[in-house]
Design a protein around this motif. Structure first.
Motif, PDB file in Angstrom:
ATOM      1  N   LYS A  47       0.834  -1.204   0.000  1.00 57.23           N
ATOM      2  CA  LYS A  47       0.000   0.000   0.000  1.00 57.23           C
ATOM      3  C   LYS A  47       0.865   1.250   0.000  1.00 57.23           C
ATOM      4  CE  LYS A  47      -4.316  -1.693   1.893  1.00 57.23           C
ATOM      5  NZ  LYS A  47      -5.378  -1.480   2.866  1.00 57.23           N
ATOM      6  N   ILE A  48       1.980   1.216   0.721  1.00 51.64           N
ATOM      7  CA  ILE A  48       2.896   2.362   0.728  1.00 51.64           C
ATOM      8  C   ILE A  48       3.466   2.566  -0.676  1.00 51.64           C
ATOM      9  CG2 ILE A  48       5.112   3.191   1.613  1.00 51.64           C
ATOM     10  CD1 ILE A  48       4.345   1.765   4.283  1.00 51.64           C
ATOM     11  N   LYS A  49       3.860   1.480  -1.325  1.00 46.40           N
ATOM     12  CA  LYS A  49       4.400   1.584  -2.683  1.00 46.40           C
ATOM     13  C   LYS A  49       3.337   2.056  -3.671  1.00 46.40           C
ATOM     14  CE  LYS A  49       8.080  -1.677  -1.933  1.00 46.40           C
ATOM     15  NZ  LYS A  49       8.622  -2.988  -2.164  1.00 46.40           N
ATOM     16  N   THR A  50       2.094   1.639  -3.460  1.00 44.77           N
ATOM     17  CA  THR A  50       0.997   2.097  -4.311  1.00 44.77           C
ATOM     18  C   THR A  50       0.795   3.597  -4.146  1.00 44.77           C
ATOM     19  OG1 THR A  50      -0.108  -0.050  -4.207  1.00 44.77           O
ATOM     20  CG2 THR A  50      -1.468   1.841  -4.806  1.00 44.77           C
ATOM     21  N   ALA A  51       0.835   4.087  -2.902  1.00 46.98           N
ATOM     22  CA  ALA A  51       0.683   5.524  -2.644  1.00 46.98           C
ATOM     23  C   ALA A  51       1.805   6.297  -3.324  1.00 46.98           C
ATOM     24  CB  ALA A  51       0.668   5.792  -1.143  1.00 46.98           C
ATOM     25  N   GLU A  52       3.033   5.798  -3.233  1.00 41.16           N
ATOM     26  CA  GLU A  52       4.161   6.478  -3.872  1.00 41.16           C
ATOM     27  C   GLU A  52       3.984   6.518  -5.392  1.00 41.16           C
ATOM     28  OE1 GLU A  52       7.405   4.168  -2.335  1.00 41.16           O
ATOM     29  OE2 GLU A  52       7.579   5.401  -0.522  1.00 41.16           O
ATOM     30  N   ALA A  53       3.508   5.419  -5.983  1.00 40.56           N
ATOM     31  CA  ALA A  53       3.292   5.369  -7.431  1.00 40.56           C
ATOM     32  C   ALA A  53       2.179   6.328  -7.852  1.00 40.56           C
ATOM     33  CB  ALA A  53       2.961   3.948  -7.871  1.00 40.56           C
ATOM     34  N   GLN A  54       1.099   6.382  -7.069  1.00 42.26           N
ATOM     35  CA  GLN A  54       0.003   7.296  -7.396  1.00 42.26           C
ATOM     36  C   GLN A  54       0.461   8.747  -7.282  1.00 42.26           C
ATOM     37  OE1 GLN A  54      -3.156   6.010  -4.735  1.00 42.26           O
ATOM     38  NE2 GLN A  54      -4.173   4.912  -6.398  1.00 42.26           N
ATOM     39  N   MET A  55       1.272   9.050  -6.269  1.00 40.56           N
ATOM     40  CA  MET A  55       1.755  10.420  -6.129  1.00 40.56           C
ATOM     41  C   MET A  55       2.695  10.790  -7.275  1.00 40.56           C
ATOM     42  SD  MET A  55       2.078  11.276  -2.074  1.00 40.56           S
ATOM     43  CE  MET A  55       3.084   9.888  -1.613  1.00 40.56           C
ATOM     44  N   GLN A  56       3.462   9.827  -7.774  1.00 43.36           N
ATOM     45  CA  GLN A  56       4.325  10.084  -8.932  1.00 43.36           C
ATOM     46  C   GLN A  56       3.468  10.396 -10.151  1.00 43.36           C
ATOM     47  OE1 GLN A  56       7.721  10.291  -8.990  1.00 43.36           O
ATOM     48  NE2 GLN A  56       7.426  11.002 -11.083  1.00 43.36           N
ATOM     49  N   MET A  57       2.371   9.661 -10.333  1.00 47.94           N
ATOM     50  CA  MET A  57       1.455   9.920 -11.442  1.00 47.94           C
ATOM     51  C   MET A  57       0.824  11.310 -11.292  1.00 47.94           C
ATOM     52  SD  MET A  57      -2.309   8.425 -12.293  1.00 47.94           S
ATOM     53  CE  MET A  57      -2.696   8.952 -10.660  1.00 47.94           C
ATOM     54  N   LEU A  58       0.418  11.653 -10.048  1.00 50.61           N
ATOM     55  CA  LEU A  58      -0.165  12.971  -9.818  1.00 50.61           C
ATOM     56  C   LEU A  58       0.861  14.069 -10.084  1.00 50.61           C
ATOM     57  CD1 LEU A  58      -2.288  12.245  -6.620  1.00 50.61           C
ATOM     58  CD2 LEU A  58      -3.144  12.820  -8.888  1.00 50.61           C
ATOM     59  N   GLN A  59       2.105  13.862  -9.693  1.00 53.96           N
ATOM     60  CA  GLN A  59       3.153  14.851  -9.930  1.00 53.96           C
ATOM     61  C   GLN A  59       3.337  15.082 -11.431  1.00 53.96           C
ATOM     62  OE1 GLN A  59       6.981  13.965  -8.258  1.00 53.96           O
ATOM     63  NE2 GLN A  59       7.946  15.750  -9.179  1.00 53.96           N
ATOM     64  N   SER A 113       9.401  23.116   1.891  1.00 50.63           N
ATOM     65  CA  SER A 113      10.696  22.562   1.503  1.00 50.63           C
ATOM     66  C   SER A 113      11.285  23.221   0.259  1.00 50.63           C
ATOM     67  CB  SER A 113      10.554  21.055   1.273  1.00 50.63           C
ATOM     68  OG  SER A 113       9.682  20.822   0.183  1.00 50.63           O
ATOM     69  N   GLY A 114      10.684  24.298  -0.213  1.00 49.44           N
ATOM     70  CA  GLY A 114      11.190  24.970  -1.396  1.00 49.44           C
ATOM     71  C   GLY A 114      10.667  24.392  -2.700  1.00 49.44           C
ATOM     72  N   GLU A 115       9.886  23.326  -2.640  1.00 51.47           N
ATOM     73  CA  GLU A 115       9.275  22.730  -3.829  1.00 51.47           C
ATOM     74  C   GLU A 115       8.113  23.617  -4.275  1.00 51.47           C
ATOM     75  OE1 GLU A 115      10.230  19.863  -5.386  1.00 51.47           O
ATOM     76  OE2 GLU A 115      11.933  19.777  -4.020  1.00 51.47           O
ATOM     77  N   PRO A 116       7.717  23.542  -5.547  1.00 52.55           N
ATOM     78  CA  PRO A 116       6.616  24.382  -6.024  1.00 52.55           C
ATOM     79  C   PRO A 116       5.244  23.977  -5.466  1.00 52.55           C
ATOM     80  CG  PRO A 116       7.401  22.936  -7.764  1.00 52.55           C
ATOM     81  CD  PRO A 116       8.332  22.772  -6.613  1.00 52.55           C
ATOM     82  N   PHE A 117       5.121  22.768  -4.964  1.00 50.82           N
ATOM     83  CA  PHE A 117       3.873  22.305  -4.347  1.00 50.82           C
ATOM     84  C   PHE A 117       4.211  21.194  -3.365  1.00 50.82           C
ATOM     85  CE2 PHE A 117       4.461  19.664  -8.089  1.00 50.82           C
ATOM     86  CZ  PHE A 117       4.221  18.389  -7.607  1.00 50.82           C
ATOM     87  N   SER A 120       1.066  14.809  -0.375  1.00 49.22           N
ATOM     88  CA  SER A 120       1.355  13.777   0.631  1.00 49.22           C
ATOM     89  C   SER A 120       0.115  12.956   0.933  1.00 49.22           C
ATOM     90  CB  SER A 120       1.876  14.411   1.919  1.00 49.22           C
ATOM     91  OG  SER A 120       0.867  15.205   2.517  1.00 49.22           O
ATOM     92  N   SER A 121       0.369  11.857   1.631  1.00 49.44           N
ATOM     93  CA  SER A 121      -0.683  11.004   2.174  1.00 49.44           C
ATOM     94  C   SER A 121      -0.375  10.837   3.648  1.00 49.44           C
ATOM     95  CB  SER A 121      -0.686   9.633   1.489  1.00 49.44           C
ATOM     96  OG  SER A 121      -1.501   8.725   2.204  1.00 49.44           O
ATOM     97  N   TYR A 122      -1.396  10.814   4.476  1.00 57.46           N
ATOM     98  CA  TYR A 122      -1.179  10.658   5.917  1.00 57.46           C
ATOM     99  C   TYR A 122      -0.946   9.209   6.323  1.00 57.46           C
ATOM    100  CZ  TYR A 122      -2.425  15.530   6.809  1.00 57.46           C
ATOM    101  OH  TYR A 122      -2.448  16.896   6.850  1.00 57.46           O
ATOM    102  N   GLY A 123      -0.944   8.292   5.379  1.00 58.14           N
ATOM    103  CA  GLY A 123      -0.670   6.896   5.700  1.00 58.14           C
ATOM    104  C   GLY A 123      -1.879   6.166   6.230  1.00 58.14           C
ATOM    105  N   ARG A 124      -1.613   5.035   6.858  1.00 61.60           N
ATOM    106  CA  ARG A 124      -2.687   4.129   7.288  1.00 61.60           C
ATOM    107  C   ARG A 124      -3.647   4.761   8.283  1.00 61.60           C
ATOM    108  NH1 ARG A 124      -0.927  -1.217  10.322  1.00 61.60           N
ATOM    109  NH2 ARG A 124      -0.329   0.368  11.793  1.00 61.60           N
ATOM    110  N   ASP A 125      -3.133   5.533   9.233  1.00 65.11           N
ATOM    111  CA  ASP A 125      -4.007   6.091  10.266  1.00 65.11           C
ATOM    112  C   ASP A 125      -4.793   7.313   9.803  1.00 65.11           C
ATOM    113  OD1 ASP A 125      -1.967   7.943  10.188  1.00 65.11           O
ATOM    114  OD2 ASP A 125      -1.556   7.903  12.338  1.00 65.11           O
ATOM    115  N   ASP A 136       3.556   9.505   7.501  1.00 67.52           N
ATOM    116  CA  ASP A 136       3.154  10.266   6.316  1.00 67.52           C
ATOM    117  C   ASP A 136       4.063   9.906   5.147  1.00 67.52           C
ATOM    118  OD1 ASP A 136       1.420  11.427   8.091  1.00 67.52           O
ATOM    119  OD2 ASP A 136       2.480  13.339   8.207  1.00 67.52           O
ATOM    120  N   ILE A 137       3.501   9.965   3.951  1.00 67.87           N
ATOM    121  CA  ILE A 137       4.239   9.653   2.730  1.00 67.87           C
ATOM    122  C   ILE A 137       4.246  10.924   1.876  1.00 67.87           C
ATOM    123  CG2 ILE A 137       4.369   8.169   0.704  1.00 67.87           C
ATOM    124  CD1 ILE A 137       2.489   6.244   2.350  1.00 67.87           C
ATOM    125  N   PHE A 138       5.415  11.380   1.473  1.00 68.42           N
ATOM    126  CA  PHE A 138       5.546  12.593   0.687  1.00 68.42           C
ATOM    127  C   PHE A 138       6.055  12.271  -0.702  1.00 68.42           C
ATOM    128  CE2 PHE A 138       6.020  13.774   5.113  1.00 68.42           C
ATOM    129  CZ  PHE A 138       5.156  14.851   5.219  1.00 68.42           C
TER     130      PHE A 138
END
Length: 140
Positions: A47-59, A113-117, A120-125, A136-138
């Motif tokens: 699920k963590i890897k899925t969140a990271e992949a979805q955030m990459q797609m959103l980016q 952090s100086g990024e343009p946007f 993140s996801s707050y994770g399981r909880d 949290d997953i950024f």
């Protein structure tokens, strides 16, 4: 009479006794207690890897939006529909996905952090902060 005894003996020998079945069930239970924790930990890490992949797609969608419009959107929903000049979307094939735990991704045009946007996801909880699977997953 000989035939009757032989038939009775064969019927006793076929099948399992209650004790044999209980032993098999206990052995299966022990095996499951060893295997289940390993399998469930894999579910959380996937699920963590899925969140990271979805955030990459959103980016990628956010960057494409910025190239067309000149700035990042106010919200993720603008990746699907927008009245802004130069919009050439939709930038996502379907609605904005929820994270693997069923929560919305956190998006902001400003970032500490100086990024343009920030994305993140707050994770399981589903709450800010946390450790382990609740962390949290950024986007990177």
């Amino acid at each position: 009479m000989f035939l009757v005894r032989k038939v009775k003996r064969e019927s006793r020998e076929s099948g399992f006794t209650l004790i044999e079945l209980l032993i098999v069930i206990v052995i299966l239970g022990l095996l499951m207690s060893l295997v289940a924790p390993t399998m469930f930990s894999k579910v959380d890490s996937s699920k963590i890897k899925t969140a990271e992949a979805q955030m990459q797609m959103l980016q990628t969608s956010l960057d494409t939006y910025r190239l067309d419009i000149g700035s990042y959107p106010e919200s993720l929903s603008e990746l699907r529909t927008s009245n802004k000049r130069g919009w050439d979307g939709p930038y996502l094939p379907r609605e904005v996905p929820l994270d693997p735990w069923g929560n919305s991704y956190n998006y902001s045009r400003s970032s500490n952090s100086g990024e343009p946007f920030s994305l993140s996801s707050y994770g399981r909880d589903g709450q800010e902060g946390g450790e382990g699977d609740d962390a949290d997953i950024f986007h990177r």
